[in-house]
Design a protein around this motif. Structure first.
Motif, PDB file in Angstrom:
ATOM      1  N   ARG A 251       0.841  -1.210   0.000  1.00  0.00           N
ATOM      2  CA  ARG A 251       0.000   0.000   0.000  1.00  0.00           C
ATOM      3  C   ARG A 251       0.867   1.248   0.000  1.00  0.00           C
ATOM      4  O   ARG A 251       0.582   2.215  -0.689  1.00  0.00           O
ATOM      5  N   ASN A 252       1.971   1.206   0.785  1.00  0.00           N
ATOM      6  CA  ASN A 252       2.875   2.351   0.815  1.00  0.00           C
ATOM      7  C   ASN A 252       3.623   2.502  -0.504  1.00  0.00           C
ATOM      8  O   ASN A 252       3.956   3.607  -0.905  1.00  0.00           O
TER       9      ASN A 252
ATOM     10  N   VAL B 185       2.633   1.214  -3.773  1.00  0.00           N
ATOM     11  CA  VAL B 185       1.844   1.509  -4.980  1.00  0.00           C
ATOM     12  C   VAL B 185       0.533   2.239  -4.688  1.00  0.00           C
ATOM     13  O   VAL B 185      -0.208   2.586  -5.599  1.00  0.00           O
ATOM     14  N   GLY B 186       0.234   2.462  -3.426  1.00  0.00           N
ATOM     15  CA  GLY B 186      -0.951   3.252  -3.078  1.00  0.00           C
ATOM     16  C   GLY B 186      -2.239   2.464  -3.001  1.00  0.00           C
ATOM     17  O   GLY B 186      -3.310   3.049  -2.880  1.00  0.00           O
ATOM     18  N   ALA B 187      -2.149   1.132  -3.094  1.00  0.00           N
ATOM     19  CA  ALA B 187      -3.377   0.326  -2.995  1.00  0.00           C
ATOM     20  C   ALA B 187      -3.053  -1.050  -2.440  1.00  0.00           C
ATOM     21  O   ALA B 187      -1.945  -1.557  -2.639  1.00  0.00           O
ATOM     22  N   GLN B 188      -4.029  -1.622  -1.747  1.00  0.00           N
ATOM     23  CA  GLN B 188      -3.862  -2.974  -1.202  1.00  0.00           C
ATOM     24  C   GLN B 188      -4.573  -3.965  -2.119  1.00  0.00           C
ATOM     25  O   GLN B 188      -5.686  -3.695  -2.570  1.00  0.00           O
TER      26      GLN B 188
ATOM     27  N   GLN C  49      -6.048   2.722  -8.039  1.00  0.00           N
ATOM     28  CA  GLN C  49      -6.182   1.673  -7.019  1.00  0.00           C
ATOM     29  C   GLN C  49      -6.924   0.461  -7.595  1.00  0.00           C
ATOM     30  O   GLN C  49      -6.559  -0.685  -7.341  1.00  0.00           O
TER      31      GLN C  49
END
Lengths: 189, 272
Positions: free
Chosen positions: A27-28, A30-33, A136
């Protein structure tokens, strides 16, 4: 094996939800889980019975929502729909093909968050949405698609480890064996 | 036969979902916490493994580095003690003046430390879980902060863990005031709102600032204290840029949060 397979699927779903909550590296980065439940649902839809699909949708969805700010039960519906569609078309799908697994994972991982967000909006919730939600969604879709063949690989190995292997049949039949020995011979002399 | 199985499975799951979605707020929250409680052993194991890894890492640090660090911390401790003495004097003076003016006395903050154990697995919320709960006197809507600034507010509280709604989540909107960094004078007031235009989780919007306010990049944003949740004067962040809205009637500013919400390990809960 069916029960063992169902337990294994549910156990992996439980671990997947925990990992999605615990690890924030991706998440940190690529900005998505990435959500692994749609990939698991594709596997369950193609390899297990309808009861396993229903159990995975219910428990997986509830576990996910219990760690999230989602209203409890909202994730169950998308998973159930994916599971039912895959299960109903299982006879037409080449489940052994990596390409088919990837494409199914892609479709499932793209549909699940969309369906969840639509359900949330329908319930009057205000999820955090913007232009970057498209990014995302793309990450979730591709991540889920990549996870699907891996999922099949892991479960196939698990199956091989915990079930009796099918005995390989050979073409040898003792009743049709041509015996090449010396007797009994007719003595023409 | 298969169709019947489909109908039964779908019907049962839909029934469960309908019941859960129609539960009143309190029972729904309790059910959620109970289900989330199933993950407590895993969070505990993960925490222990992390602690063990840290301990192993610490045991490998050379003695000279530790001694240097110790010396630095001693100095810092001395400086902080001196600052505390000065602050205590100012605090006493402040209390006397407040008493003289008949104002309500300020209560010193009581803080509860907590460790961050997990994040929201969904991408459309900004919440996290911490390892303190009702047995640690945690209640909903308490402020959560670090030494750098505001983190969010407590949402759901279980016996052993609580969920925190982070600044930037749609459920964490609050009043804020903009201060000039030099003289701490209040320039304007507005509402902190989640930013819908950026991938950066550390940017939020300051909205509904009256047009004509003197907003500039670099000004500090603090909690306004107008609501009932956050006390006044907790650092939120710094203004990055300003734009006009509604034909100049309102101003809107993007605020870079003071706390890096992506790398939170430990937080403090304000027990008030």
């Amino acid at each position: 094996m069916n029960t063992l397979n169902t337990i294994a699927i549910l156990l992996i779903a439980y671990l997947a939800v925990f990992l999605e909550s615990y690890f924030r590296g991706l998440r940190n980065l690529v900005g998505a889980q990435i959500d692994l439940l749609p990939a698991l649902m594709v596997y369950a839809g193609l390899s297990a019975g309808i009861s396993t699909v229903a159990l995975l949708a219910t428990l997986g969805g509830l576990w996910f929502d219990s760690l999230s700010a989602n209203p409890l039960g909202i994730t169950v519906l998308p998973l159930l729909v994916i599971g039912l569609i895959v299960h109903s078309g299982r006879d037409l799908i080449l489940r052994e093909q990596r390409y088919a697994q990837f494409m199914l994972g892609l479709a499932a991982s793209a549909a699940a968050p969309l369906f969840s967000v639509l359900a949330l909006l329908g319930l009057g919730a205000e999820p955090l949405l913007g232009w970057w939600s498209l990014w995302q969604w793309l990450v979730m879709t591709l991540g889920g698609a990549a996870a699907t063949p891996f999922c099949f690989h892991v479960f196939d190995r698990f199956k091989r480890a915990f079930t009796y292997q099918k005995l390989q049949e050979t073409s040898f039949r003792p009743d049709r064996e041509i015996k090449r020995d010396r007797g009994p011979h007719l003595d023409y002399e | 036969m298969l169709k019947r199985q489909y109908s039964i499975a779908t019907g049962l799951v839909l029934l469960i979902v309908l019941v859960l979605l129609n539960l009143p707020e309190q029972p729904a929250a309790r059910t959620k916490l109970a289900l989330g409680g199933l993950f407590l052993p895993l969070f505990g194991i993960a925490g222990s493994v992390q602690h063990l890894t840290q301990q192993i890492g610490n045991s490998l640090v050379p003695r000279s580095t530790l001694l240097k660090q110790l010396e630095r911390l001693r100095k810092e401790n001395e400086e902080l003690r001196q600052q505390l003495m000065q602050i205590q004097d100012a605090w006493r003076e402040n209390a006397q003046l407040r008493q003289a003016l008949g104002w309500q006395r300020r209560v010193p903050w009581s803080l509860q430390p907590a460790r961050v154990v997990g994040q929201d697995p969904a991408n459309w919320w900004r919440t996290m879980w911490i390892d303190v709960g009702s047995r640690d006197l945690i209640r909903p809507n308490m402020s959560v902060l670090t030494s750098e600034g505001l983190v969010g507010r407590i949402d759901k509280v279980g016996p052993y863990r609580s969920s925190v709604v982070l600044v930037g989540d749609p459920n964490c909107r609050f009043s804020a005031q903009v201060q000039e960094p030099r003289d701490k004078s209040v320039v304007a007031k507005g509402i902190i709102w989640p930013s819908a235009s950026t991938l950066d989780r550390l940017l939020v919007d300051l909205t509904f600032v009256p047009g004509g306010s003197l907003l500039k990049p670099g000004q500090t944003v603090m909690t306004g204290g107008d609501g009932v949740i956050f006390p006044k004067g907790i650092l939120v962040g710094q203004i990055v840029d300003v734009r006009t809205n509604d034909y100049g009637l309102n101003l809107e500013a993007r605020v870079k949060l003071a706390v890096n919400l992506n790398r939170l390990e430990y937080v403090w809960v304000l027990l008030q």
